[in-house]
Design a protein around this motif. Structure first.
Motif, PDB file in Angstrom:
ATOM      1  N   MET A   1      78.869 -61.154 -30.285  1.00 45.63           N
ATOM      2  CA  MET A   1      79.113 -62.614 -29.515  1.00 45.63           C
ATOM      3  C   MET A   1      79.971 -63.422 -30.549  1.00 45.63           C
ATOM      4  O   MET A   1      80.591 -64.286 -29.867  1.00 45.63           O
ATOM      5  CB  MET A   1      77.580 -63.163 -29.806  1.00 45.63           C
ATOM      6  N   MET A   2      80.049 -63.243 -31.922  1.00 45.44           N
ATOM      7  CA  MET A   2      81.038 -64.056 -32.548  1.00 45.44           C
ATOM      8  C   MET A   2      82.460 -63.671 -32.240  1.00 45.44           C
ATOM      9  O   MET A   2      83.386 -64.556 -31.766  1.00 45.44           O
ATOM     10  CB  MET A   2      80.703 -63.805 -34.110  1.00 45.44           C
ATOM     11  N   LYS A   3      82.817 -62.558 -31.992  1.00 43.70           N
ATOM     12  CA  LYS A   3      84.159 -62.036 -31.537  1.00 43.70           C
ATOM     13  C   LYS A   3      84.329 -62.594 -29.991  1.00 43.70           C
ATOM     14  O   LYS A   3      85.554 -63.043 -29.783  1.00 43.70           O
ATOM     15  CB  LYS A   3      84.134 -60.563 -31.539  1.00 43.70           C
ATOM     16  N   TYR A   4      83.387 -62.496 -29.106  1.00 43.38           N
ATOM     17  CA  TYR A   4      83.600 -63.038 -27.805  1.00 43.38           C
ATOM     18  C   TYR A   4      83.909 -64.545 -27.724  1.00 43.38           C
ATOM     19  O   TYR A   4      84.697 -64.745 -27.119  1.00 43.38           O
ATOM     20  CB  TYR A   4      82.371 -62.499 -26.939  1.00 43.38           C
TER      21      TYR A   4
ATOM     22  N   PRO B   1      84.558 -71.675 -25.511  1.00 46.94           N
ATOM     23  CA  PRO B   1      83.809 -72.372 -24.526  1.00 46.94           C
ATOM     24  C   PRO B   1      84.783 -73.387 -23.750  1.00 46.94           C
ATOM     25  O   PRO B   1      84.642 -74.056 -22.626  1.00 46.94           O
ATOM     26  CB  PRO B   1      82.620 -72.811 -25.122  1.00 46.94           C
ATOM     27  N   ILE B   2      85.529 -74.341 -24.579  1.00 45.90           N
ATOM     28  CA  ILE B   2      86.348 -75.247 -24.066  1.00 45.90           C
ATOM     29  C   ILE B   2      87.672 -74.992 -24.446  1.00 45.90           C
ATOM     30  O   ILE B   2      88.189 -74.643 -25.571  1.00 45.90           O
ATOM     31  CB  ILE B   2      86.031 -76.565 -24.698  1.00 45.90           C
TER      32      ILE B   2
ATOM     33  N   MET C   1      90.369 -77.688 -19.585  1.00 46.90           N
ATOM     34  CA  MET C   1      89.064 -78.324 -19.395  1.00 46.90           C
ATOM     35  C   MET C   1      89.028 -79.795 -20.094  1.00 46.90           C
ATOM     36  O   MET C   1      88.341 -80.488 -19.795  1.00 46.90           O
ATOM     37  CB  MET C   1      87.885 -77.436 -20.029  1.00 46.90           C
ATOM     38  N   LEU C   2      89.526 -79.797 -21.608  1.00 48.49           N
ATOM     39  CA  LEU C   2      89.570 -81.086 -22.268  1.00 48.49           C
ATOM     40  C   LEU C   2      90.352 -81.972 -21.153  1.00 48.49           C
ATOM     41  O   LEU C   2      89.822 -83.166 -21.300  1.00 48.49           O
ATOM     42  CB  LEU C   2      90.233 -80.584 -23.418  1.00 48.49           C
TER      43      LEU C   2
ATOM     44  N   GLN D   1      84.330 -75.301 -35.279  1.00 51.21           N
ATOM     45  CA  GLN D   1      83.749 -73.842 -34.945  1.00 51.21           C
ATOM     46  C   GLN D   1      84.258 -72.785 -36.195  1.00 51.21           C
ATOM     47  O   GLN D   1      83.311 -72.020 -36.215  1.00 51.21           O
ATOM     48  CB  GLN D   1      84.673 -73.238 -33.611  1.00 51.21           C
ATOM     49  N   GLU D   2      85.251 -73.066 -36.889  1.00 51.06           N
ATOM     50  CA  GLU D   2      85.441 -72.229 -38.011  1.00 51.06           C
ATOM     51  C   GLU D   2      84.346 -72.331 -39.222  1.00 51.06           C
ATOM     52  O   GLU D   2      83.810 -71.326 -39.719  1.00 51.06           O
ATOM     53  CB  GLU D   2      86.659 -72.579 -38.673  1.00 51.06           C
ATOM     54  N   LYS D   3      83.876 -73.646 -39.378  1.00 49.78           N
ATOM     55  CA  LYS D   3      82.775 -73.720 -40.323  1.00 49.78           C
ATOM     56  C   LYS D   3      81.654 -74.741 -39.703  1.00 49.78           C
ATOM     57  O   LYS D   3      81.190 -75.694 -39.783  1.00 49.78           O
ATOM     58  CB  LYS D   3      83.185 -74.843 -41.342  1.00 49.78           C
ATOM     59  N   PRO D   4      80.690 -73.631 -38.942  1.00 52.46           N
ATOM     60  CA  PRO D   4      79.692 -74.190 -38.264  1.00 52.46           C
ATOM     61  C   PRO D   4      78.628 -75.062 -38.951  1.00 52.46           C
ATOM     62  O   PRO D   4      77.824 -75.756 -38.644  1.00 52.46           O
ATOM     63  CB  PRO D   4      79.071 -72.974 -37.487  1.00 52.46           C
ATOM     64  N   GLY D   5      78.418 -74.576 -40.513  1.00 53.05           N
ATOM     65  CA  GLY D   5      77.501 -75.068 -41.340  1.00 53.05           C
ATOM     66  C   GLY D   5      77.861 -76.408 -42.007  1.00 53.05           C
ATOM     67  O   GLY D   5      77.083 -77.247 -42.187  1.00 53.05           O
TER      68      GLY D   5
END
Length: 78
Positions: free
Chosen positions: A29-32, A38-39, A43-44, A71-75
């Protein structure tokens, strides 16, 4: 004794399969999501046009860069 060993091996194999399956699915899922975000820029632009704005190319690039950073640093959301 053989029955207890067989049951133990089945339980261990089940646990290993669940753990391995979880990490394999997570990696997939991370690779996908990295390959198919998603955007995207189109779309933007469409979203901003629906809000009544005509975004410049610079604004679109800035927003995409910001989303990629998040997205690179989700935390670490700022």
């Amino acid at each position: 004794m053989n029955l207890a060993l067989a049951i133990t091996l089945i339980i261990v194999a089940l646990i290993l399969g669940l753990v391995g399956g979880f990490f394999a699915a997570r990696q997939y899922m991370m690779k996908y999501l990295k390959d198919n975000p998603p955007i995207n820029e189109q779309m933007l632009r469409m979203m901003m046009a629906q809000m009544g704005r005509k975004p410049s190319e610079k604004q679109v690039k800035q927003m995409m860069a910001q989303m990629n950073r998040v997205q690179e640093k989700p935390g670490k959301l700022k």
